[in-house]
Design an enzyme around this catalytic site. Structure first.
Site, short mmCIF file in Angstrom:
data_model
loop_
_atom_site.label_atom_id
_atom_site.label_comp_id
_atom_site.label_asym_id
_atom_site.label_seq_id
_atom_site.Cartn_x
_atom_site.Cartn_y
_atom_site.Cartn_z
N ALA A 1 0.81 -1.22 0.00
CA ALA A 1 0.00 0.00 0.00
C ALA A 1 0.85 1.27 0.00
CB ALA A 1 -0.94 -0.01 1.21
N THR A 2 2.02 1.23 0.62
CA THR A 2 2.87 2.43 0.63
C THR A 2 3.28 2.81 -0.79
OG1 THR A 2 3.72 2.10 2.87
CG2 THR A 2 5.11 3.32 1.35
N ASN B 1 -6.02 3.64 10.19
CA ASN B 1 -5.23 2.52 10.69
C ASN B 1 -4.98 2.57 12.19
OD1 ASN B 1 -3.61 4.83 9.73
ND2 ASN B 1 -1.89 3.70 10.59
N GLN C 1 -6.71 -0.83 5.12
CA GLN C 1 -7.36 -1.35 6.33
C GLN C 1 -8.83 -1.66 6.12
OE1 GLN C 1 -5.48 -2.12 8.70
NE2 GLN C 1 -3.67 -0.83 8.54
N SER D 1 -3.33 -3.63 0.33
CA SER D 1 -2.17 -4.33 0.87
C SER D 1 -2.50 -5.79 1.08
CB SER D 1 -1.73 -3.70 2.20
OG SER D 1 -0.65 -4.41 2.76
N HIS E 1 -0.72 -8.12 3.12
CA HIS E 1 -0.49 -8.70 4.43
C HIS E 1 -1.48 -8.21 5.49
CE1 HIS E 1 1.63 -5.32 6.58
NE2 HIS E 1 1.78 -4.91 5.33
N THR F 1 9.69 -7.04 -12.48
CA THR F 1 9.12 -8.38 -12.58
C THR F 1 8.07 -8.59 -11.49
OG1 THR F 1 11.18 -9.26 -13.47
CG2 THR F 1 9.63 -10.85 -12.52
N CYS G 1 4.02 2.11 11.47
CA CYS G 1 4.91 2.87 10.60
C CYS G 1 5.56 4.06 11.31
CB CYS G 1 4.14 3.35 9.37
SG CYS G 1 3.46 2.01 8.39
#
Length: 472
Positions: free
Chosen positions: A131-132, A211, A239, A259, A261, A299, A385
């Protein structure tokens, strides 16, 4: 291959058998040099030894309540990934042989799975590292592409740090950025947003679910306003995707960051939704081979993409169930804490919120000291973060929380019946909290908090089998 993964039974590498293996087969070294399969016995359940490919003993792990930072990999997701880590290792961009075709087919299937979760077209999904990166591409890419005509961007003071830092970088390039304040409940003022949009505004970037405090912004209303004013709307939904229903068409979302994870998928993979009609133009922030429609060169990691897609597919199928289960657990935890502890403040709107993120401030108690005392619970006092900073949460300060209360806040972050039920059962077995706080008020608070959370765990574990609408 056997040297790489250790001495495991050969059939563990067969994709059609791994699902059963990951859920029912566990391995432990004990004193033998060879890994021996352990039967599922009562004694083994009490040891709480979890499966992993290295056969490590993970007994005694803390109760995990920090799922907004990251989530564990779902064994079903691991099952889907393993073939592409072993046998199907071709580069998905190799178009001249079967190895590349196999990987490309798997990547495109995953693209469809991600798109289905948010009601988008597969071609509108751009795979990124998370997401970043998606936020950076969206904010900087739109701003720079339309810089010749529009050099104004709108965001909020409670956005994720990567969005705020991207906006600050654009300010150094001559862009004007408006940082909208939020109300005391964490939700933006729609009238203020409407007044802030000018003919020179190119992008509005507002996150779907915060978040830290879990507040849900009125994304559909924001999207409708931006569409009527012909301004692109980007939302950081890391989120929210897989936890609440998201429809990019109904909500008029032009760009959205996702995201992997955060939804029990692998780390290092994410996606950016980019609308094709009406078309959103972006300037790439990195150069390379022109993969992913030329917007994100490099890739594509096929194993991660496959796992990400499968996690999205699971989230779509289990979303309704997860929501009911998390609502039940969140309400019980909040009620137990507030009924036993005085001066507990809930941060954020209690209604327009994602119940899997519960942020509380404990008056007269320093949050970091409380976390140190709760050694057997994995909690957070802010965003992962910004965890290196000693400053109070900027999100809490933005909603008007004073500095002392901001320092005393703790987030109880959880999502998903699969993980929560397992950690709750584990917590019931070995929930012993050392009291390490230095001050008497903290000692009393931690002691009460321990009994409250422990009672909550025990009762939840009893209700796991009896709660209406759930079979466990």
């Amino acid at each position: 291959m056997m040297q790489l993964f250790g001495r495991l039974p050969k059939n563990i590498f067969r994709s059609n058998l791994l699902g059963a293996s990951a859920r029912t087969c566990f391995y432990n070294r004990f004193n033998s040099t060879e890994v021996q399969p352990v039967s599922i016995s009562e004694d083994f359940r009490k040891k709480q030894i979890l499966f992993n490919i290295k056969s490590e003993n993970v007994e005694g792990r803390p109760l995990y309540l920090d799922a907004q930072a990251t989530t564990p990999l779902d064994p079903r997701v691991l099952d889907s990934m393993l073939p592409y880590l072993t046998n199907y290792y071709g580069n998905p961009h190799s178009r001249t042989h079967a190895y590349g075709w196999e990987s490309e087919k798997a990547v495109e299937k995953a693209r469809e799975q991600v798109a289905r979760l948010i009601n988008a077209e597969p071609k509108e999904i751009i795979f990124t590292s998370g997401a970043t990166e998606s936020n950076n591409i969206a904010v900087k890419g739109v701003a720079r592409f339309y810089a010749s005509k529009r050099k104004h961007i709108i965001t909020t003071q409670t956005e994720h740090k990567c969005v705020l830092d991207s906006c600050r970088a654009l300010e150094n390039e001559g862009f004007k950025v408006t940082y909208l304040p939020v109300k005391s409940n964490g939700i933006i003022d729609m009238k203020l947003l409407e007044e802030s949009i000018t003919p020179y505004t190119s992008l509005v970037s507002i996150m779907t679910v915060n978040n830290e405090i879990g507040v849900k912004q009125p994304v559909a209303d924001i999207g409708a306003l931006c569409r009527s004013r012909k301004v692109f709307f980007h939302t950081d939904a890391a989120q929210a995707v897989g936890k609440i229903l998201i429809d990019v068409n109904a909500m008029n979302i032009d760009l959205m960051s996702i995201s992997g994870h955060k939804i029990y998928g692998p780390k290092g993979i994410g996606a950016l939704y980019v609308r094709r009609r009406p078309r959103v133009r972006l300037e790439p922030i990195q150069s390379g081979g022109g993969q992913e429609r030329g917007l994100r060169s490099g890739t594509v990691p096929a194993p991660l993409v496959v796992g990400f897609g499968f996690a999205c597919d699971i989230a779509l199928k289990e979303m309704d169930y997860d929501k009911k289960w998390i609502d039940f657990l969140s309400k019980r935890l909040y009620d137990r804490i507030t009924s036993a502890l005085p001066h507990v403040i809930r941060n954020g709107d209690p209604e327009q919120t994602y119940s899997g993120c519960l942020n509380l401030s404990f008056a007269y108690v320093e949050g970091e000291s409380l976390l140190m005392a709760l050694k057997d619970v994995a909690l957070s006092s802010g965003s992962a973060c910004t965890s290196a900073s000693l400053e109070p949460s900027y999100v809490l300060r933005a909603i008007g929380t004073d500095e002392d209360l901001a320092h005393s806040s703790i987030s109880f972050l959880k999502r998903g019946a699969y993980v929560v039920s397992n950690t709750i059962c584990y917590g019931r077995i070995s929930f012993i909290l050392p009291i390490l706080a230095a001050f008497k008020i903290e000692f009393i608070c931690v002691k009460i908090f321990h009994s409250v959370l422990n009672a909550n765990v025990v009762e939840c574990s009893n209700d796991v089998y009896n709660f209406t609408g759930f079979e466990r």
